[in-house]
Design an enzyme around this catalytic site. Structure first.
Site, PDB file in Angstrom:
ATOM      1  N   ASP A 295       0.861  -1.184   0.000  1.00  0.00           N
ATOM      2  CA  ASP A 295       0.000   0.000   0.000  1.00  0.00           C
ATOM      3  C   ASP A 295       0.897   1.233   0.000  1.00  0.00           C
ATOM      4  O   ASP A 295       1.653   1.444   0.939  1.00  0.00           O
ATOM      5  CB  ASP A 295      -0.882  -0.032   1.264  1.00  0.00           C
ATOM      6  CG  ASP A 295      -2.063   0.910   1.168  1.00  0.00           C
ATOM      7  OD1 ASP A 295      -1.973   1.910   0.415  1.00  0.00           O
ATOM      8  OD2 ASP A 295      -3.073   0.664   1.857  1.00  0.00           O
ATOM      9  N   ARG A 297      -0.261   4.351  -0.295  1.00  0.00           N
ATOM     10  CA  ARG A 297      -1.060   5.562  -0.050  1.00  0.00           C
ATOM     11  C   ARG A 297      -0.568   6.334   1.162  1.00  0.00           C
ATOM     12  O   ARG A 297      -0.008   5.767   2.079  1.00  0.00           O
ATOM     13  CB  ARG A 297      -2.533   5.188   0.180  1.00  0.00           C
ATOM     14  CG  ARG A 297      -3.224   4.736  -1.075  1.00  0.00           C
ATOM     15  CD  ARG A 297      -4.620   4.249  -0.773  1.00  0.00           C
ATOM     16  NE  ARG A 297      -4.635   3.003  -0.024  1.00  0.00           N
ATOM     17  CZ  ARG A 297      -5.733   2.347   0.308  1.00  0.00           C
ATOM     18  NH1 ARG A 297      -6.907   2.829  -0.011  1.00  0.00           N
ATOM     19  NH2 ARG A 297      -5.662   1.204   0.958  1.00  0.00           N
TER      20      ARG A 297
HETATM   21  N1  LIG Z   1      -2.369  -2.043  -6.430  1.00  0.00           N
HETATM   22  C1  LIG Z   1      -3.615  -2.506  -6.437  1.00  0.00           C
HETATM   23  N2  LIG Z   1      -4.602  -1.662  -6.104  1.00  0.00           N
HETATM   24  C2  LIG Z   1      -5.853  -2.145  -6.083  1.00  0.00           C
HETATM   25  C3  LIG Z   1      -6.155  -3.468  -6.428  1.00  0.00           C
HETATM   26  N3  LIG Z   1      -7.505  -3.620  -6.322  1.00  0.00           N
HETATM   27  C4  LIG Z   1      -8.003  -2.434  -5.940  1.00  0.00           C
HETATM   28  N4  LIG Z   1      -7.012  -1.530  -5.783  1.00  0.00           N
HETATM   29  C5  LIG Z   1      -7.072  -0.154  -5.303  1.00  0.00           C
HETATM   30  O1  LIG Z   1      -7.274  -0.202  -3.904  1.00  0.00           O
HETATM   31  C6  LIG Z   1      -7.906   0.960  -3.476  1.00  0.00           C
HETATM   32  C7  LIG Z   1      -9.088   0.540  -2.637  1.00  0.00           C
HETATM   33  O2  LIG Z   1      -9.111   1.354  -1.618  1.00  0.00           O
HETATM   34  P1  LIG Z   1     -10.220   1.454  -0.475  1.00  0.00           P
HETATM   35  O3  LIG Z   1     -11.592   1.326  -1.069  1.00  0.00           O
HETATM   36  O4  LIG Z   1      -9.864   2.655   0.291  1.00  0.00           O
HETATM   37  O5  LIG Z   1     -10.045   0.120   0.349  1.00  0.00           O
HETATM   38  P2  LIG Z   1      -9.281  -0.365   1.602  1.00  0.00           P
HETATM   39  O6  LIG Z   1      -7.932   0.156   1.831  1.00  0.00           O
HETATM   40  O7  LIG Z   1      -9.391  -1.827   1.454  1.00  0.00           O
HETATM   41  O8  LIG Z   1     -10.132   0.106   2.841  1.00  0.00           O
HETATM   42  P3  LIG Z   1     -11.684   0.042   3.134  1.00  0.00           P
HETATM   43  O9  LIG Z   1     -12.404  -0.094   1.845  1.00  0.00           O
HETATM   44  O10 LIG Z   1     -11.923   1.330   3.810  1.00  0.00           O
HETATM   45  O11 LIG Z   1     -11.921  -1.111   4.028  1.00  0.00           O
HETATM   46  C8  LIG Z   1      -8.271   1.735  -4.731  1.00  0.00           C
HETATM   47  O12 LIG Z   1      -7.317   2.770  -4.932  1.00  0.00           O
HETATM   48  C9  LIG Z   1      -8.162   0.694  -5.826  1.00  0.00           C
HETATM   49  O13 LIG Z   1      -7.808   1.262  -7.080  1.00  0.00           O
HETATM   50  C10 LIG Z   1      -5.086  -4.328  -6.768  1.00  0.00           C
HETATM   51  O14 LIG Z   1      -5.243  -5.501  -7.039  1.00  0.00           O
HETATM   52  N5  LIG Z   1      -3.838  -3.799  -6.766  1.00  0.00           N
END
Ligand SMILES: Nc1nc2c(ncn2[C@@H]2O[C@H](COP(=O)(O)OP(=O)(O)OP(=O)(O)O)[C@@H](O)[C@H]2O)c(=O)[nH]1
Ligand SMILES: [Zn+2]
Length: 363
Positions: A295, A297
């Site tokens: 992550d 971010r």
């Molecule tokens: N690098 C990567 N990013 C992904 C993948 N699948 C989804 N994402 C990204 O993950 C992020 C999802 O973030 P959030 O919805 O904040 O999810 P989270 O961190 O799991 O937290 P909550 O939803 O709050 O529980 C988005 O920026 C998506 O584009 C993946 O397989 N690889």
């Protein structure tokens, strides 16, 4: 002199340069380096860089080095000498994992042990902030300032650049306007622009939540594939709409739409990760093979925006404990975690299980 660029402005320029394949120059204490991003390397530029005195070095992250079986002697990164006659394909194969399975034997690769990795570390941070592959070629320069001037290249002071890259950028509120939504006619969209030239972020305010009470809040990271296209590979779309619907039915809430696509690696890199997932790697392994952490971010951003909007206490819609920890650390009290379990389907079941197992997501 206010008409000269500040370090943050030089970095914004450098991000664009690297994305386009233009070199930038780093100036350290008594030395310097010419930096070219591996992803955007052009044959003529590699040739000219190889003609400079000294052997250039390819910097990769420790995550990428692990896949390539190169020793990351510098801890978080590895420096690989670029052999004479190296081609853009050689560089590409080390930087990009797309063909790792078809051509597993890239080595043996011997990483450098001696010398400083400071400039290499900055180069990799710059590449990450430019949302390209985290790999860069560096060639030593005796007089970096003259080289940059003679070649009309962006010159970055190394120490200040490193410090600046670790800071959370101040946010400027640009505009806000009424935006009636399906979930609530009392919607409002606020646009924030980071002072460091990074991507804009948005806040969707539903109703007029009281500033002195906990607000129902969601920190949503952009997911073009899930939010816009309705991708079944993740749960982002249903989470986005589920959060807005709940705010609409409670009559108040704040949803931050943070442009941190792909957990901060950008859409192009996320699609590279998807392609690795099709080769059998899970979401975390795919990020690592590309050279990224699970992550990337920076959630300081979410706390800063909430505070800018006047909120200091939230009921946070999330399953991610890291978001809660970061809010608390940055001075936003999370008085309640509101679970957001929506959108599981046969295509994202394994993805959600991996997040629970490896990233500590709450079920
Ligand atoms: N690098 C990567 N990013 C992904 C993948 N699948 C989804 N994402 C990204 O993950 C992020 C999802 O973030 P959030 O919805 O904040 O999810 P989270 O961190 O799991 O937290 P909550 O939803 O709050 O529980 C988005 O920026 C998506 O584009 C993946 O397989 N690889
Ligand atoms: Zn998604």
């Amino acid at each position: 002199m206010s008409l000269l660029p500040e370090v943050a402005e030089l970095i914004a320029r450098a991000r664009t340069d690297l994305r386009m394949g233009l070199p930038v120059v780093l100036q350290g204490g008594g030395h310097g380096a010419l930096v070219l991003a591996a992803e955007t390397l052009r044959p003529a530029r590699l040739r000219d860089l190889m003609a400079l005195p000294g052997q250039p070095v390819l910097a990769i992250t420790a995550r990428r080095a692990e896949t390539l079986k190169a020793r990351p002697y510098d801890g978080d990164l590895a420096r690989l000498p670029v052999p004479p006659g190296a081609t853009p394909e050689w560089v590409g194969a080390l930087a990009d994992p797309a063909d790792d399975l078809r051509h597993p034997m890239k080595g043996p690769l011997t990483a450098l042990r001696d010398g400083s990795a400071d400039l290499h570390r900055i180069a990799l941070k710059l590449a990450k902030s430019a949302r390209i592959l985290p790999a860069a070629i560096l060639a030593e320069l005796g007089d970096p300032a003259s080289f940059a001037r003679d070649h009309n290249l962006t010159l970055l002071p190394a120490v200040h650049t490193a410090a600046q890259l670790d800071l959370a950028s101040p946010m400027n509120a640009v505009v806000s306007a009424r935006l009636p939504l399906a979930v609530s006619e009392a919607g409002r969209l606020h646009v924030f622009r980071p002072a460091d030239g990074g991507e804009e972020h948005y806040a969707v305010e539903i109703g007029r939540p009281a500033r002195d009470k906990p607000v129902l809040a969601r920190l949503h990271s952009a997911c073009f594939t899930g939010d816009v296209l309705g991708s079944l590979k993740c749960d982002c779309g249903p989470q986005l709409h589920g959060a807005l619907t709940q705010m609409g039915s409670e009559g108040a809430g704040i949803l931050l739409y943070l442009n941190q696509e792909g957990r901060g690696i950008g859409l192009a890199n996320k699609m590279r990760a998807y392609s690795l997932q099709d080769q059998g790697f899970d979401t975390v392994e795919a990020n690592h093979r590309l050279g990224f952490e699970d992550d990337e971010r920076d959630f300081r951003l979410g706390a800063e925006l909430l505070q800018r909007l006047g909120f200091s206490q939230v009921r946070l819609l999330t399953n991610n404990p890291a978001k809660i920890a970061m809010m608390e650390k940055e001075g936003v009290a999370v008085v309640e975690r509101v679970p957001l379990k929506v959108g599981e389907n046969p295509f994202n079941k394994a993805y959600l299980a991996t997040k629970a197992k490896k990233s500590g997501h709450l079920l």
